[in-house]
Write an enzyme that holds these catalytic residues in place. Sequence first.
Site, PDB file in Angstrom:
ATOM      1  N   TYR A  96      30.105  37.589  -4.158  1.00 53.81           N
ATOM      2  CA  TYR A  96      29.944  38.753  -5.038  1.00 53.81           C
ATOM      3  C   TYR A  96      28.582  38.796  -5.718  1.00 53.81           C
ATOM      4  O   TYR A  96      28.290  39.741  -6.436  1.00 53.81           O
ATOM      5  CB  TYR A  96      31.031  38.718  -6.126  1.00 53.81           C
ATOM      6  CG  TYR A  96      31.012  37.423  -6.901  1.00 53.81           C
ATOM      7  CD1 TYR A  96      30.152  37.253  -7.980  1.00 53.81           C
ATOM      8  CD2 TYR A  96      31.815  36.355  -6.529  1.00 53.81           C
ATOM      9  CE1 TYR A  96      30.096  36.052  -8.668  1.00 53.81           C
ATOM     10  CE2 TYR A  96      31.768  35.163  -7.213  1.00 53.81           C
ATOM     11  CZ  TYR A  96      30.916  35.011  -8.278  1.00 53.81           C
ATOM     12  OH  TYR A  96      30.854  33.824  -8.949  1.00 53.81           O
ATOM     13  N   GLY A  97      27.742  37.787  -5.516  1.00 56.06           N
ATOM     14  CA  GLY A  97      26.493  37.697  -6.278  1.00 56.06           C
ATOM     15  C   GLY A  97      25.272  37.444  -5.426  1.00 56.06           C
ATOM     16  O   GLY A  97      24.976  38.188  -4.492  1.00 56.06           O
ATOM     17  N   THR A  98      24.558  36.381  -5.736  1.00 55.32           N
ATOM     18  CA  THR A  98      23.246  36.133  -5.135  1.00 55.32           C
ATOM     19  C   THR A  98      23.313  35.741  -3.661  1.00 55.32           C
ATOM     20  O   THR A  98      22.280  35.709  -2.995  1.00 55.32           O
ATOM     21  CB  THR A  98      22.476  35.048  -5.912  1.00 55.32           C
ATOM     22  OG1 THR A  98      23.202  33.818  -5.847  1.00 55.32           O
ATOM     23  CG2 THR A  98      22.251  35.470  -7.363  1.00 55.32           C
ATOM     24  N   LEU A  99      24.501  35.461  -3.132  1.00 51.99           N
ATOM     25  CA  LEU A  99      24.629  35.161  -1.707  1.00 51.99           C
ATOM     26  C   LEU A  99      24.743  36.421  -0.850  1.00 51.99           C
ATOM     27  O   LEU A  99      24.654  36.355   0.369  1.00 51.99           O
ATOM     28  CB  LEU A  99      25.853  34.268  -1.455  1.00 51.99           C
ATOM     29  CG  LEU A  99      25.714  32.810  -1.882  1.00 51.99           C
ATOM     30  CD1 LEU A  99      27.070  32.122  -1.848  1.00 51.99           C
ATOM     31  CD2 LEU A  99      24.716  32.080  -1.002  1.00 51.99           C
ATOM     32  N   GLU A 109      26.559  26.077  -5.344  1.00 48.69           N
ATOM     33  CA  GLU A 109      27.338  26.602  -6.461  1.00 48.69           C
ATOM     34  C   GLU A 109      27.633  25.553  -7.540  1.00 48.69           C
ATOM     35  O   GLU A 109      28.252  25.872  -8.545  1.00 48.69           O
ATOM     36  CB  GLU A 109      28.639  27.226  -5.952  1.00 48.69           C
ATOM     37  CG  GLU A 109      28.434  28.358  -4.956  1.00 48.69           C
ATOM     38  CD  GLU A 109      27.756  29.599  -5.534  1.00 48.69           C
ATOM     39  OE1 GLU A 109      27.371  29.596  -6.722  1.00 48.69           O
ATOM     40  OE2 GLU A 109      27.600  30.580  -4.796  1.00 48.69           O
TER      41      GLU A 109
END
Length: 183
Positions: free
Chosen positions: A19-22, A95
């Site tokens: 849901y983010g920086t990946l 993470e």
Amino acid sequence: MTISGNNADASKQTLIFSYGTLKHGFSNHTLMQDLISQNDAVFLGNYITDLRLPLVRGPYGVPFLLNLPGAARHRVRGELYSVSDSGLQRLDVLEGITLGHYERLPITVRPEICDAGDSGRRFVVDAEAYYAHRSFADDLWRRSGQEGFESYSHEVAKGYVRRDLRPKDRSFREQITLFCSSN
């Protein structure tokens, strides 16, 4: 679907909701690209959480999904990947699983575009996601004013500071504590 990788049990895979920086177009997507090029991950599509969950920004604009079902107004948009065990190990390191930054827990997601006749219920998929560690999730939610985001967009990502550019005098965990205790 099977992922063939370099590990002994190449058929073992985990569905990961990002849901983010990946996600495509964000700073840590290079890791996903690397995993894909090594046959350790496969992009499955754009998905949305089945439950309403808070997505907030922490210190340095880092996105955190909070395991507080029903606390937010939005379902969170992201991407679903099928990841091999060796790929999962690399994601766990990024993470900070062993450092208490995030914890990988179950999540239910569904394709962003699905049959509206059944609200997508028959397309619900069990996956895993990296949630903010439970030891500070409530504090992050309070610090965010109990307002979250539907998506980690480029607008939301403004102010994100890459890991290599962050101050080194405190651990990220210490930065989270300071962030949560500030006004």
